[in-house]
Design a protein around this motif. Sequence first.
Motif, PDB file in Angstrom:
ATOM      1  N   GLY A 132     -51.564  41.119  33.699  1.00  0.00           N
ATOM      2  CA  GLY A 132     -50.489  41.170  34.684  1.00  0.00           C
ATOM      3  C   GLY A 132     -50.528  42.438  35.514  1.00  0.00           C
ATOM      4  O   GLY A 132     -51.274  43.383  35.227  1.00  0.00           O
ATOM      5  N   TYR A 133     -49.699  42.491  36.552  1.00  0.00           N
ATOM      6  CA  TYR A 133     -49.739  43.628  37.472  1.00  0.00           C
ATOM      7  C   TYR A 133     -49.128  44.885  36.859  1.00  0.00           C
ATOM      8  O   TYR A 133     -49.671  45.982  36.987  1.00  0.00           O
ATOM      9  CB  TYR A 133     -48.996  43.285  38.763  1.00  0.00           C
ATOM     10  CG  TYR A 133     -49.077  44.386  39.793  1.00  0.00           C
ATOM     11  CD1 TYR A 133     -50.200  44.517  40.599  1.00  0.00           C
ATOM     12  CD2 TYR A 133     -48.040  45.309  39.933  1.00  0.00           C
ATOM     13  CE1 TYR A 133     -50.293  45.544  41.530  1.00  0.00           C
ATOM     14  CE2 TYR A 133     -48.125  46.338  40.856  1.00  0.00           C
ATOM     15  CZ  TYR A 133     -49.250  46.451  41.654  1.00  0.00           C
ATOM     16  OH  TYR A 133     -49.338  47.472  42.566  1.00  0.00           O
ATOM     17  N   ASP A 134     -48.001  44.746  36.179  1.00  0.00           N
ATOM     18  CA  ASP A 134     -47.316  45.923  35.640  1.00  0.00           C
ATOM     19  C   ASP A 134     -48.073  46.546  34.474  1.00  0.00           C
ATOM     20  O   ASP A 134     -48.242  47.764  34.403  1.00  0.00           O
ATOM     21  CB  ASP A 134     -45.897  45.548  35.203  1.00  0.00           C
ATOM     22  CG  ASP A 134     -45.019  45.153  36.382  1.00  0.00           C
ATOM     23  OD1 ASP A 134     -45.270  45.669  37.489  1.00  0.00           O
ATOM     24  OD2 ASP A 134     -44.106  44.334  36.193  1.00  0.00           O
ATOM     25  N   ARG A 135     -48.526  45.714  33.550  1.00  0.00           N
ATOM     26  CA  ARG A 135     -49.258  46.234  32.389  1.00  0.00           C
ATOM     27  C   ARG A 135     -50.631  46.751  32.800  1.00  0.00           C
ATOM     28  O   ARG A 135     -51.099  47.777  32.298  1.00  0.00           O
ATOM     29  CB  ARG A 135     -49.397  45.130  31.338  1.00  0.00           C
ATOM     30  CG  ARG A 135     -50.056  45.594  30.051  1.00  0.00           C
ATOM     31  CD  ARG A 135     -49.135  46.482  29.252  1.00  0.00           C
ATOM     32  NE  ARG A 135     -49.789  47.011  28.071  1.00  0.00           N
ATOM     33  CZ  ARG A 135     -49.899  46.361  26.921  1.00  0.00           C
ATOM     34  NH1 ARG A 135     -49.393  45.135  26.812  1.00  0.00           N
ATOM     35  NH2 ARG A 135     -50.484  46.914  25.893  1.00  0.00           N
ATOM     36  N   ALA A 136     -51.289  46.036  33.693  1.00  0.00           N
ATOM     37  CA  ALA A 136     -52.569  46.463  34.289  1.00  0.00           C
ATOM     38  C   ALA A 136     -53.641  46.783  33.253  1.00  0.00           C
ATOM     39  O   ALA A 136     -54.461  47.670  33.463  1.00  0.00           O
ATOM     40  CB  ALA A 136     -52.344  47.678  35.188  1.00  0.00           C
ATOM     41  N   SER A 137     -53.631  46.064  32.130  1.00  0.00           N
ATOM     42  CA  SER A 137     -54.617  46.360  31.090  1.00  0.00           C
ATOM     43  C   SER A 137     -56.038  46.083  31.555  1.00  0.00           C
ATOM     44  O   SER A 137     -56.977  46.776  31.157  1.00  0.00           O
ATOM     45  CB  SER A 137     -54.309  45.538  29.833  1.00  0.00           C
ATOM     46  OG  SER A 137     -54.256  44.150  30.127  1.00  0.00           O
ATOM     47  N   GLY A 138     -56.205  45.077  32.417  1.00  0.00           N
ATOM     48  CA  GLY A 138     -57.535  44.793  32.944  1.00  0.00           C
ATOM     49  C   GLY A 138     -57.894  45.687  34.109  1.00  0.00           C
ATOM     50  O   GLY A 138     -59.021  46.187  34.203  1.00  0.00           O
ATOM     51  N   ARG A 139     -56.936  45.908  35.000  1.00  0.00           N
ATOM     52  CA  ARG A 139     -57.188  46.750  36.166  1.00  0.00           C
ATOM     53  C   ARG A 139     -57.499  48.190  35.753  1.00  0.00           C
ATOM     54  O   ARG A 139     -58.310  48.872  36.387  1.00  0.00           O
ATOM     55  CB  ARG A 139     -55.974  46.712  37.090  1.00  0.00           C
ATOM     56  CG  ARG A 139     -56.274  47.055  38.530  1.00  0.00           C
ATOM     57  CD  ARG A 139     -55.164  46.645  39.461  1.00  0.00           C
ATOM     58  NE  ARG A 139     -53.941  47.405  39.254  1.00  0.00           N
ATOM     59  CZ  ARG A 139     -52.830  46.907  38.707  1.00  0.00           C
ATOM     60  NH1 ARG A 139     -52.798  45.645  38.304  1.00  0.00           N
ATOM     61  NH2 ARG A 139     -51.748  47.650  38.551  1.00  0.00           N
ATOM     62  N   ARG A 140     -56.875  48.640  34.685  1.00  0.00           N
ATOM     63  CA  ARG A 140     -57.113  49.993  34.179  1.00  0.00           C
ATOM     64  C   ARG A 140     -58.551  50.172  33.691  1.00  0.00           C
ATOM     65  O   ARG A 140     -59.079  51.291  33.657  1.00  0.00           O
ATOM     66  CB  ARG A 140     -56.132  50.288  33.039  1.00  0.00           C
ATOM     67  CG  ARG A 140     -56.261  51.663  32.414  1.00  0.00           C
ATOM     68  CD  ARG A 140     -55.284  51.813  31.267  1.00  0.00           C
ATOM     69  NE  ARG A 140     -53.921  51.871  31.737  1.00  0.00           N
ATOM     70  CZ  ARG A 140     -53.302  52.994  32.105  1.00  0.00           C
ATOM     71  NH1 ARG A 140     -53.949  54.148  32.056  1.00  0.00           N
ATOM     72  NH2 ARG A 140     -52.056  52.965  32.514  1.00  0.00           N
ATOM     73  N   SER A 166     -58.452  56.332  29.739  1.00  0.00           N
ATOM     74  CA  SER A 166     -57.623  56.567  28.563  1.00  0.00           C
ATOM     75  C   SER A 166     -56.631  55.425  28.428  1.00  0.00           C
ATOM     76  O   SER A 166     -56.423  54.641  29.362  1.00  0.00           O
ATOM     77  CB  SER A 166     -56.872  57.901  28.682  1.00  0.00           C
ATOM     78  OG  SER A 166     -56.008  57.880  29.815  1.00  0.00           O
ATOM     79  N   SER A 167     -56.018  55.331  27.272  1.00  0.00           N
ATOM     80  CA  SER A 167     -54.989  54.319  27.055  1.00  0.00           C
ATOM     81  C   SER A 167     -53.719  54.733  27.792  1.00  0.00           C
ATOM     82  O   SER A 167     -53.648  55.818  28.386  1.00  0.00           O
ATOM     83  CB  SER A 167     -54.706  54.172  25.560  1.00  0.00           C
ATOM     84  OG  SER A 167     -54.125  55.369  25.052  1.00  0.00           O
ATOM     85  N   GLU A 168     -52.709  53.885  27.746  1.00  0.00           N
ATOM     86  CA  GLU A 168     -51.449  54.199  28.417  1.00  0.00           C
ATOM     87  C   GLU A 168     -50.816  55.470  27.857  1.00  0.00           C
ATOM     88  O   GLU A 168     -50.062  56.156  28.548  1.00  0.00           O
ATOM     89  CB  GLU A 168     -50.482  53.023  28.271  1.00  0.00           C
ATOM     90  CG  GLU A 168     -50.948  51.758  28.989  1.00  0.00           C
ATOM     91  CD  GLU A 168     -49.968  50.613  28.824  1.00  0.00           C
ATOM     92  OE1 GLU A 168     -48.806  50.781  29.224  1.00  0.00           O
ATOM     93  OE2 GLU A 168     -50.363  49.566  28.283  1.00  0.00           O
ATOM     94  N   ARG A 169     -51.141  55.798  26.606  1.00  0.00           N
ATOM     95  CA  ARG A 169     -50.603  57.004  25.977  1.00  0.00           C
ATOM     96  C   ARG A 169     -51.530  58.199  26.125  1.00  0.00           C
ATOM     97  O   ARG A 169     -51.261  59.273  25.590  1.00  0.00           O
ATOM     98  CB  ARG A 169     -50.335  56.740  24.494  1.00  0.00           C
ATOM     99  CG  ARG A 169     -49.291  55.650  24.245  1.00  0.00           C
ATOM    100  CD  ARG A 169     -49.056  55.458  22.762  1.00  0.00           C
ATOM    101  NE  ARG A 169     -48.034  54.440  22.502  1.00  0.00           N
ATOM    102  CZ  ARG A 169     -47.637  54.068  21.295  1.00  0.00           C
ATOM    103  NH1 ARG A 169     -48.179  54.647  20.218  1.00  0.00           N
ATOM    104  NH2 ARG A 169     -46.714  53.137  21.145  1.00  0.00           N
ATOM    105  N   GLY A 170     -52.646  58.007  26.816  1.00  0.00           N
ATOM    106  CA  GLY A 170     -53.566  59.111  27.046  1.00  0.00           C
ATOM    107  C   GLY A 170     -54.641  59.274  25.995  1.00  0.00           C
ATOM    108  O   GLY A 170     -55.420  60.232  26.044  1.00  0.00           O
TER     109      GLY A 170
END
Length: 287
Positions: A81-89, A188-192
């Motif tokens: 999804g756009y907000d989570r952006a796990s793939g885009r990241r 990095s992950s969302e938490r760095g």
Amino acid sequence: MDALTRRLDGKSAATQTYRRRRAVVFNVLQYAVELGALNANPLSQVRRRRGKRAVQEVDRRVVVNPRQARELLTALTYVGGYDRASGRRLRAFFGCLYYSAMRPGEVLGLRRSDCTLPEKGWGRIELTETRPTAGKAWTDSGEAHDRRGLKQREAGEVRTVPIPPPLVRLLLDHVKEFGTAEDGRLFSSERGNVIAASSYSRVWKQARELALLPHQVTSVMAARPYDLRHAGVSQWLNSGVPAPEVAARAGHSVDVLLKIYAKCIDGQEAEMNDRIMQGLGEDDGTP
């Protein structure tokens, strides 16, 4: 010695597993000789079991062509999804595996300061560190990812990899949207934290389901993220880049490169067949 050839379930172990176990036992006994506990290494008198040579060549079925690689990278933008952006990241992360043929651990350790990213033209990456997954119990720092120099290179040695404009754009877009970790790492992950292999493998699995045809999803084509590195190196070779230059960019010796990575990419078989028929000077029977 027979125990070295068996798995825990009693079945025969792979040849590489046997060789690794035998080497460990040999070194332990050799150390006992050095301490004076043994007069000689008894394993020296035991003939090594001959097994099948381990398959080293990359299965050409795992290698995607440039169009398929681009479609996979595009599919990543739809994962999570756009907000989570796990793939885009992770799009630029996987782009590094393909366009610069980096190893996953090398990409995890990549910092913004390692990259030269011009607005136009080719850029450059200078690799100095890799962050392979080792487990907290096996690292001095207590982190899940170890800090090491480049594979098969002396500590502190640098490998310079020119990167094409498509990857430069991916990296610039990534920095603009996600920034960097506190220590300058690009990914990095969302938490760095350093991204776990299970995390990027899960994202890759979803991207394959979006980008590939049903029969390709169930095949071995690009089944692992590492297969993008195989595709990148194969693409360089098939583009006519000299083997020594490809080896230098990929971080291999020329000998290893030609044994493992010299494979035709998916989608070139028809072209190769046409060249052979032209050389034969015969009609292939096509109406």
